[in-house]
Each structure stands twice: as structure tokens, then as C-alpha cells.
Motif scaffolding. Structure first.
Motif, PDB file in Angstrom:
ATOM      1  N   ILE A  35       0.841  -1.205   0.000  1.00  0.00           N
ATOM      2  CA  ILE A  35       0.000   0.000   0.000  1.00  0.00           C
ATOM      3  C   ILE A  35       0.874   1.253   0.000  1.00  0.00           C
ATOM      4  O   ILE A  35       0.585   2.245  -0.694  1.00  0.00           O
ATOM      5  CB  ILE A  35      -0.945  -0.010   1.212  1.00  0.00           C
ATOM      6  CG1 ILE A  35      -1.912  -1.201   1.122  1.00  0.00           C
ATOM      7  CG2 ILE A  35      -1.716   1.300   1.311  1.00  0.00           C
ATOM      8  CD1 ILE A  35      -2.781  -1.385   2.346  1.00  0.00           C
ATOM      9  N   SER A  36       1.982   1.212   0.745  1.00  0.00           N
ATOM     10  CA  SER A  36       2.863   2.382   0.851  1.00  0.00           C
ATOM     11  C   SER A  36       3.477   2.736  -0.494  1.00  0.00           C
ATOM     12  O   SER A  36       3.469   3.903  -0.912  1.00  0.00           O
ATOM     13  CB  SER A  36       3.969   2.117   1.876  1.00  0.00           C
ATOM     14  OG  SER A  36       3.426   1.859   3.156  1.00  0.00           O
ATOM     15  N   VAL A  37       4.027   1.749  -1.198  1.00  0.00           N
ATOM     16  CA  VAL A  37       4.657   2.035  -2.491  1.00  0.00           C
ATOM     17  C   VAL A  37       3.606   2.330  -3.558  1.00  0.00           C
ATOM     18  O   VAL A  37       3.885   3.022  -4.541  1.00  0.00           O
ATOM     19  CB  VAL A  37       5.572   0.867  -2.934  1.00  0.00           C
ATOM     20  CG1 VAL A  37       6.709   0.680  -1.950  1.00  0.00           C
ATOM     21  CG2 VAL A  37       4.786  -0.431  -3.093  1.00  0.00           C
ATOM     22  N   SER A  38       2.403   1.803  -3.386  1.00  0.00           N
ATOM     23  CA  SER A  38       1.336   2.066  -4.359  1.00  0.00           C
ATOM     24  C   SER A  38       0.821   3.495  -4.272  1.00  0.00           C
ATOM     25  O   SER A  38       0.195   3.985  -5.222  1.00  0.00           O
ATOM     26  CB  SER A  38       0.168   1.088  -4.138  1.00  0.00           C
ATOM     27  OG  SER A  38       0.571  -0.247  -4.340  1.00  0.00           O
ATOM     28  N   PHE A  39       1.080   4.166  -3.156  1.00  0.00           N
ATOM     29  CA  PHE A  39       0.673   5.560  -3.014  1.00  0.00           C
ATOM     30  C   PHE A  39       1.598   6.508  -3.771  1.00  0.00           C
ATOM     31  O   PHE A  39       1.269   7.693  -3.939  1.00  0.00           O
ATOM     32  CB  PHE A  39       0.648   5.970  -1.534  1.00  0.00           C
ATOM     33  CG  PHE A  39      -0.705   5.879  -0.904  1.00  0.00           C
ATOM     34  CD1 PHE A  39      -1.661   6.836  -1.192  1.00  0.00           C
ATOM     35  CD2 PHE A  39      -1.018   4.855  -0.036  1.00  0.00           C
ATOM     36  CE1 PHE A  39      -2.919   6.771  -0.608  1.00  0.00           C
ATOM     37  CE2 PHE A  39      -2.280   4.775   0.548  1.00  0.00           C
ATOM     38  CZ  PHE A  39      -3.231   5.739   0.256  1.00  0.00           C
ATOM     39  N   ALA A  40       2.758   6.023  -4.233  1.00  0.00           N
ATOM     40  CA  ALA A  40       3.738   6.894  -4.890  1.00  0.00           C
ATOM     41  C   ALA A  40       3.155   7.660  -6.074  1.00  0.00           C
ATOM     42  O   ALA A  40       3.319   8.893  -6.160  1.00  0.00           O
ATOM     43  CB  ALA A  40       4.965   6.090  -5.311  1.00  0.00           C
ATOM     44  N   PRO A  41       2.487   7.010  -7.044  1.00  0.00           N
ATOM     45  CA  PRO A  41       1.937   7.787  -8.165  1.00  0.00           C
ATOM     46  C   PRO A  41       0.857   8.777  -7.738  1.00  0.00           C
ATOM     47  O   PRO A  41       0.690   9.827  -8.369  1.00  0.00           O
ATOM     48  CB  PRO A  41       1.364   6.714  -9.102  1.00  0.00           C
ATOM     49  CG  PRO A  41       1.135   5.525  -8.243  1.00  0.00           C
ATOM     50  CD  PRO A  41       2.224   5.574  -7.217  1.00  0.00           C
TER      51      PRO A  41
END
Length: 320
Positions: A35-41
């Protein structure tokens, strides 16, 4: 004798329970990391409402370097003894690789940030997940690694799915096709980045490599931001929260939990699990930006996922 056997069985049962609990915690950590890395964009989209692509990437790397570099400094003051790996002499080739890891990383991140200005979050994330394919191709070209039929078939299927996304954009505006091209180039440079990190990991800790990447990347991006975009730091609260989210959540929390989860889960499982990242990002984009996936894009998702899964589960995908 029976008492001794009961004690042994009890110890085994407790150990099994502890291992299962550890695996469960590792899986929870992996879900949080996803979830954390998916928030990047999402953070990039919010940041680019005010800042340019170069400034967005600069803030992401700079604040990570400042915050975690300060943490490393405090840790070194408390425990001044360096790690065995980092205490060894650094060769000229390793110096070049440390500098190169920052240059290649910012190239990939800037291309990705630019792609989000022209294409959807879902497509950009999907094309970026072709990175394992380019990493494997680089291993074959530079290190002579051999691949089995399973991997080659998986790579072909994944590339067919990526081409399907491009063909869909040909029926629409050229802007989205341009965005897909930037995203694909970003995946290529990210593959090169992983190859460099693989060479450095035998000598440096992951944190050291990450700090070098962020430090060198910030330094190289600084003149570009002033020359091309003019604005370096955010001026409104939303953008500040976005760039800090990139530095602390996507870079700090996400990447650290990924490494932590590998104490219990195999790297193969972790890499396969991260194939869910485009889906999570697409769901977040649907919730925040009202982006929708049509039937062709959904089919392309399935094709690319199937190809990457097949390639990553082949024997050739296992590190030697």
C-alpha cells in the motif's frame, strides 16, 4: 521417557506456532509495504499540481536523504563502530557504481513522473512492472546469464500485453502514447538500477546504497530544477504533504518494510506479491482521481500479469 517426549512435542508445537506467527506478521508488513509504495503515483500527481517532475523527484530524494541520513548520523554517534561491509576500502569501480546508482535512479524516477502527466496511473504502474523483464535481459547481455523456455515464454506474453496498451492508445490521443513511452523507458532504467544495486549489495548495506542514491540524485537534479522549472520547494500544504508522503511513506516505510518482510518470506514471493501494485494504484486512482479502466486495459493487465508471473516463477528468475 514419556515426560521427555511430551516436553519435546510441546517445544516443537511452540516453535511451530512462533514461526507461523512470524510469517503472519511478515505478510502483514508486506501488505502495508504494498500500500505504501502504491501511493507513490498518487503523491506524484498531487505534487505535480504545483511542482514540475524534476522538483517532485528532487523533494522525494532530498527529504529522504535528510531525514534518514540524520538518523544514520545519530546512530553512528551512539554506536560509532561501522558495519564490517561498510568499513572495507572502496575501490574505484565501486565509487563509480555508487555515483551511477544515483544518476540512473533519478533518470528512471523523472521519466516515471513525466509519464504521469500524459497517461493514467494504472498504465504507468503496469508498464513499470515490466522492470523484471529488462533486468533479466540486462543480466543476459552483460553477465551471460541463460534463461529457460518458461522464462522466454513469460517475457513474450508480458511484452504482448504491453504492446496491447500501446495499440489502444493509437486509437486515442497521442499524448497517452507518449506517456506510455516515458513509463516504458522508466522501467528500462529501473532495470539497470537493480543490476547496479545487485553489484553493490555484496559490498554495501541496503541503507548505504539508498542514501547514496538519494544524495547523488538530489545533487544532480538541483541545477535541472532551477534551469527548467524554477521552483524547488512546495508553497502550499497539499504539495508539502505529497512530497513528504513520497519521502516517508513510499520510500521510507514501503522500502523498509519490504526488506523486513524478507526475513520470513522469500524474495520470489515478495516480488510476485508486488505485482499487485498496479492494481492497488489503479484502485487508489479510481478513488481519488476518478480514473476508470476499460475492457482493453483490463485484458492487457491480465496478459502482462500472466507473463510476468510465468517469467518470475521460472528457474532462470532465481538469483545465482
Amino acid at each position: 521417557m514419556s515426560s521427555s517426549a511430551d516436553i519435546s512435542q510441546g517445544a516443537i508445537a511452540d516453535l511451530t506456532k512462533e514461526v507461523k506467527q512470524g510469517d503472519r506478521l511478515a505478510l502483514i508488513s508486506l501488505c502495508i509495504a504494498l500500500i505504501s509504495v502504491s501511493f507513490a503515483p498518487i503523491f506524484i500527481r498531487l505534487s505535480e499540481l504545483e511542482l514540475g517532475a524534476n522538483a517532485t523527484v528532487f523533494n522525494r530524494l532530498f527529504f529522504f536523504f535528510i531525514i534518514f541520513g540524520f538518523g544514520r548520523f545519530c546512530q553512528s554517534r551512539i554506536s560509532p563502530s561501522p558495519t564490517i561491509q561498510d568499513a572495507q576500502a572502496i575501490s574505484r569501480q565501486q565509487w563509480l557504481l555508487l555515483i551511477g546508482v544515483g544518476a540512473v535512479a533519478i533518470t528512471s524516477l523523472v521519466l516515471w513522473a513525466i509519464s504521469l502527466q500524459y497517461t493514467t496511473v494504472a498504465k504507468s504502474m503496469l508498464l513499470n512492472n515490466l522492470t523484471p523483464i529488462f533486468t533479466s535481459l540486462g543480466s543476459w547481455l552483460w553477465f551471460g546469464k541463460k534463461f529457460d523456455k518458461r522464462f522466454l515464454i513469460g517475457m513474450t506474453i508480458a511484452l504482448v500485453g504491453a504492446i496491447a496498451l500501446g495499440l489502444e492508445d493509437l486509437n486515442g490521443s497521442q499524448g497517452t502514447l507518449l506517456g506510455d513511452s516515458y513509463a516504458l523507458l522508466s522501467a528500462v532504467f529501473l532495470g539497470i538500477y537493480f543490476l547496479i544495486v545487485e553489484q553493490l549489495r555484496s559490498r554495501f548495506s541496503a541503507t548505504t546504497i539508498l542514501l547514496w542514491r538519494c544524495g547523488i540524485g538530489s545533487l544532480l537534479l538541483l541545477p535541472l530544477v532551477f534551469i527548467i522549472e524554477g521552483q524547488l520547494f512546495p508553497q502550499n500544504l497539499t504539495t508539502w504533504l505529497a512530497v513528504l508522503g513520497l519521502a516517508l511513506i513510499s520510500e521510507g516505510l514501503g522500502q523498509r518494510l519490504l526488506a523486513q518482510s524478507m526475513d520470513k518470506l522469500s524474495s520470489s514471493f515478495v516480488s510476485l506479491f508486488l505485482l499487485l501494485e498496479p492494481m492497488v494504484s489503479a484502485l487508489l486512482a479510481w478513488c481519488i482521481f476518478n480514473e476508470a479502466l476499460n475492457l482493453i486495459t483490463g485484458i492487457a493487465f491480465i496478459i502482462v500479469f500472466s507473463g510476468i508471473y510465468l517469467a518470475k516463477t521460472s528457474q532462470a528468475a532465481v538469483a545465482e
